[in-house]
Design a protein around this motif. Structure first.
Motif, PDB file in Angstrom:
ATOM      1  N   LEU A  39      13.460  -6.765  38.998  1.00 55.90           N
ATOM      2  CA  LEU A  39      13.694  -6.047  40.255  1.00 55.90           C
ATOM      3  C   LEU A  39      14.862  -5.073  40.134  1.00 55.90           C
ATOM      4  CD1 LEU A  39      12.965  -5.752  43.285  1.00 55.90           C
ATOM      5  CD2 LEU A  39      14.649  -7.541  43.728  1.00 55.90           C
ATOM      6  N   VAL A  40      15.938  -5.528  39.509  1.00 59.93           N
ATOM      7  CA  VAL A  40      17.108  -4.651  39.325  1.00 59.93           C
ATOM      8  C   VAL A  40      16.740  -3.465  38.437  1.00 59.93           C
ATOM      9  CG1 VAL A  40      19.403  -4.535  38.250  1.00 59.93           C
ATOM     10  CG2 VAL A  40      18.839  -6.421  39.764  1.00 59.93           C
ATOM     11  N   ALA A  41      15.956  -3.683  37.430  1.00 57.04           N
ATOM     12  CA  ALA A  41      15.535  -2.586  36.555  1.00 57.04           C
ATOM     13  C   ALA A  41      14.680  -1.576  37.319  1.00 57.04           C
ATOM     14  CB  ALA A  41      14.768  -3.140  35.354  1.00 57.04           C
ATOM     15  N   GLU A  42      13.755  -2.065  38.158  1.00 52.45           N
ATOM     16  CA  GLU A  42      12.926  -1.158  38.959  1.00 52.45           C
ATOM     17  C   GLU A  42      13.763  -0.380  39.966  1.00 52.45           C
ATOM     18  OE1 GLU A  42       9.901  -3.564  40.696  1.00 52.45           O
ATOM     19  OE2 GLU A  42       8.848  -3.890  38.799  1.00 52.45           O
ATOM     20  N   VAL A  43      14.711  -1.048  40.610  1.00 51.13           N
ATOM     21  CA  VAL A  43      15.586  -0.368  41.575  1.00 51.13           C
ATOM     22  C   VAL A  43      16.419   0.690  40.857  1.00 51.13           C
ATOM     23  CG1 VAL A  43      17.594  -0.714  43.068  1.00 51.13           C
ATOM     24  CG2 VAL A  43      15.636  -2.232  43.257  1.00 51.13           C
ATOM     25  N   THR A  44      16.903   0.364  39.698  1.00 50.33           N
ATOM     26  CA  THR A  44      17.690   1.331  38.924  1.00 50.33           C
ATOM     27  C   THR A  44      16.838   2.535  38.558  1.00 50.33           C
ATOM     28  OG1 THR A  44      19.038  -0.460  38.022  1.00 50.33           O
ATOM     29  CG2 THR A  44      19.101   1.634  36.862  1.00 50.33           C
ATOM     30  N   ASP A  45      15.607   2.283  38.147  1.00 51.45           N
ATOM     31  CA  ASP A  45      14.714   3.391  37.793  1.00 51.45           C
ATOM     32  C   ASP A  45      14.447   4.302  38.983  1.00 51.45           C
ATOM     33  OD1 ASP A  45      14.578   2.466  35.232  1.00 51.45           O
ATOM     34  OD2 ASP A  45      12.630   1.447  35.486  1.00 51.45           O
ATOM     35  N   GLN A  46      14.379   3.731  40.176  1.00 48.94           N
ATOM     36  CA  GLN A  46      14.120   4.539  41.374  1.00 48.94           C
ATOM     37  C   GLN A  46      15.407   5.131  41.947  1.00 48.94           C
ATOM     38  OE1 GLN A  46      12.005   2.061  44.111  1.00 48.94           O
ATOM     39  NE2 GLN A  46      10.164   1.947  42.832  1.00 48.94           N
ATOM     40  N   ALA A  47      16.533   4.447  41.764  1.00 48.06           N
ATOM     41  CA  ALA A  47      17.791   4.893  42.369  1.00 48.06           C
ATOM     42  C   ALA A  47      18.371   6.115  41.659  1.00 48.06           C
ATOM     43  CB  ALA A  47      18.808   3.764  42.368  1.00 48.06           C
ATOM     44  N   VAL A  48      18.188   6.203  40.360  1.00 49.93           N
ATOM     45  CA  VAL A  48      18.774   7.324  39.617  1.00 49.93           C
ATOM     46  C   VAL A  48      18.219   8.664  40.094  1.00 49.93           C
ATOM     47  CG1 VAL A  48      18.966   8.372  37.328  1.00 49.93           C
ATOM     48  CG2 VAL A  48      19.401   5.933  37.615  1.00 49.93           C
ATOM     49  N   PRO A  49      16.895   8.839  40.249  1.00 51.26           N
ATOM     50  CA  PRO A  49      16.404  10.117  40.783  1.00 51.26           C
ATOM     51  C   PRO A  49      16.836  10.346  42.241  1.00 51.26           C
ATOM     52  CG  PRO A  49      14.605   8.944  39.696  1.00 51.26           C
ATOM     53  CD  PRO A  49      15.767   8.018  39.767  1.00 51.26           C
ATOM     54  N   LEU A  50      16.890   9.262  43.032  1.00 50.59           N
ATOM     55  CA  LEU A  50      17.332   9.419  44.426  1.00 50.59           C
ATOM     56  C   LEU A  50      18.781   9.895  44.492  1.00 50.59           C
ATOM     57  CD1 LEU A  50      15.731   6.330  46.189  1.00 50.59           C
ATOM     58  CD2 LEU A  50      15.119   8.725  46.461  1.00 50.59           C
ATOM     59  N   LEU A  51      19.631   9.333  43.665  1.00 53.18           N
ATOM     60  CA  LEU A  51      21.032   9.769  43.639  1.00 53.18           C
ATOM     61  C   LEU A  51      21.150  11.216  43.174  1.00 53.18           C
ATOM     62  CD1 LEU A  51      22.800   6.574  42.243  1.00 53.18           C
ATOM     63  CD2 LEU A  51      22.889   7.484  44.566  1.00 53.18           C
ATOM     64  N   SER A  52      20.321  11.601  42.231  1.00 50.92           N
ATOM     65  CA  SER A  52      20.317  12.988  41.770  1.00 50.92           C
ATOM     66  C   SER A  52      19.895  13.928  42.897  1.00 50.92           C
ATOM     67  CB  SER A  52      19.378  13.136  40.569  1.00 50.92           C
ATOM     68  OG  SER A  52      19.275  14.481  40.199  1.00 50.92           O
TER      69      SER A  52
END
Length: 151
Positions: A39-52
Motif C-alpha cells: 500500500l505504501v509503495a502504491e501511494v508513493t507511486d501515485q503521490a510523486v506525480p501529484l506532488l509534481s
C-alpha cells in the motif's frame, strides 16, 4: 506414569499450543506488513506525480498573483490620475460655469417678469433671504430701517 511425567507432558502440550498461537500471530503480522508495504509503495507511486502537479500549480498561481499585483498597481495609478484630472477640470471650469448659469438664470427671470405683462417701471416682488416680500411691506420696512439709522 508418575506425576512428574504427567506434569512434563502438560507443560510440553501447553508450550506447543502457545508456540502455535504465536506462529499464527506472527504469520498474520507478516501478512499485514506485506500488505502495508504494498500500500505504501502504491501511494508513493501515485503521490510523486501529484506532488509534481501541485508544485507546478503553485508556481503558476504565483505567476498569476504577480500579474494581478501589477494590474492592481496600474489601476491605482490610473485612479489617482483620474482623481487629479477631475479636480483640475472642476477647478478650471466649475467656477465660470456656475457664474454663467447664474447669469442665465437672472436673465431668464428678468425676461420672464417683463413677459408676464407687468409694466417695466413697477416693481413686483423682491426676493429677500429666500422669501418674497410684497412691495408695500418692503417700503414700510425700508422706512423703519431708515428712521432707525437717522436717530
Amino acid at each position: 506414569m508418575s506425576g512428574g511425567e504427567v506434569a512434563g507432558i502438560l507443560v510440553a502440550v501447553f508450550w506447543a499450543i502457545l508456540v502455535s498461537f504465536l506462529a499464527v500471530a506472527l504469520a498474520r503480522l507478516a501478512q499485514t506488513l506485506r500488505a502495508t508495504t504494498k500500500l505504501v509503495a502504491e501511494v508513493t507511486d501515485q503521490a510523486v506525480p501529484l506532488l509534481s502537479d501541485a508544485s507546478t500549480a503553485v508556481r503558476s498561481a504565483q505567476t498569476q498573483i504577480e500579474r494581478v499585483d501589477a494590474i492592481a498597481t496600474d489601476v491605482q495609478e490610473v485612479t489617482s490620475n483620474a482623481s487629479a484630472l477631475s479636480t483640475t477640470v472642476a477647478s478650471t471650469f466649475g467656477g465660470p460655469l456656475v457664474k454663467v448659469a447664474a447669469f442665465g438664470y437672472g436673465v431668464r427671470r428678468a425676461l420672464g417678469t417683463r413677459r408676464e405683462g407687468a409694466p417695466a417701471g413697477t416693481p413686483g416682488r423682491t426676493v429677500v433671504v429666500g422669501r418674497t416680500v410684497p412691495a408695500a411691506r418692503r417700503e414700510r420696512r425700508n422706512r423703519r430701517n431708515n428712521q432707525g439709522k437717522k436717530d
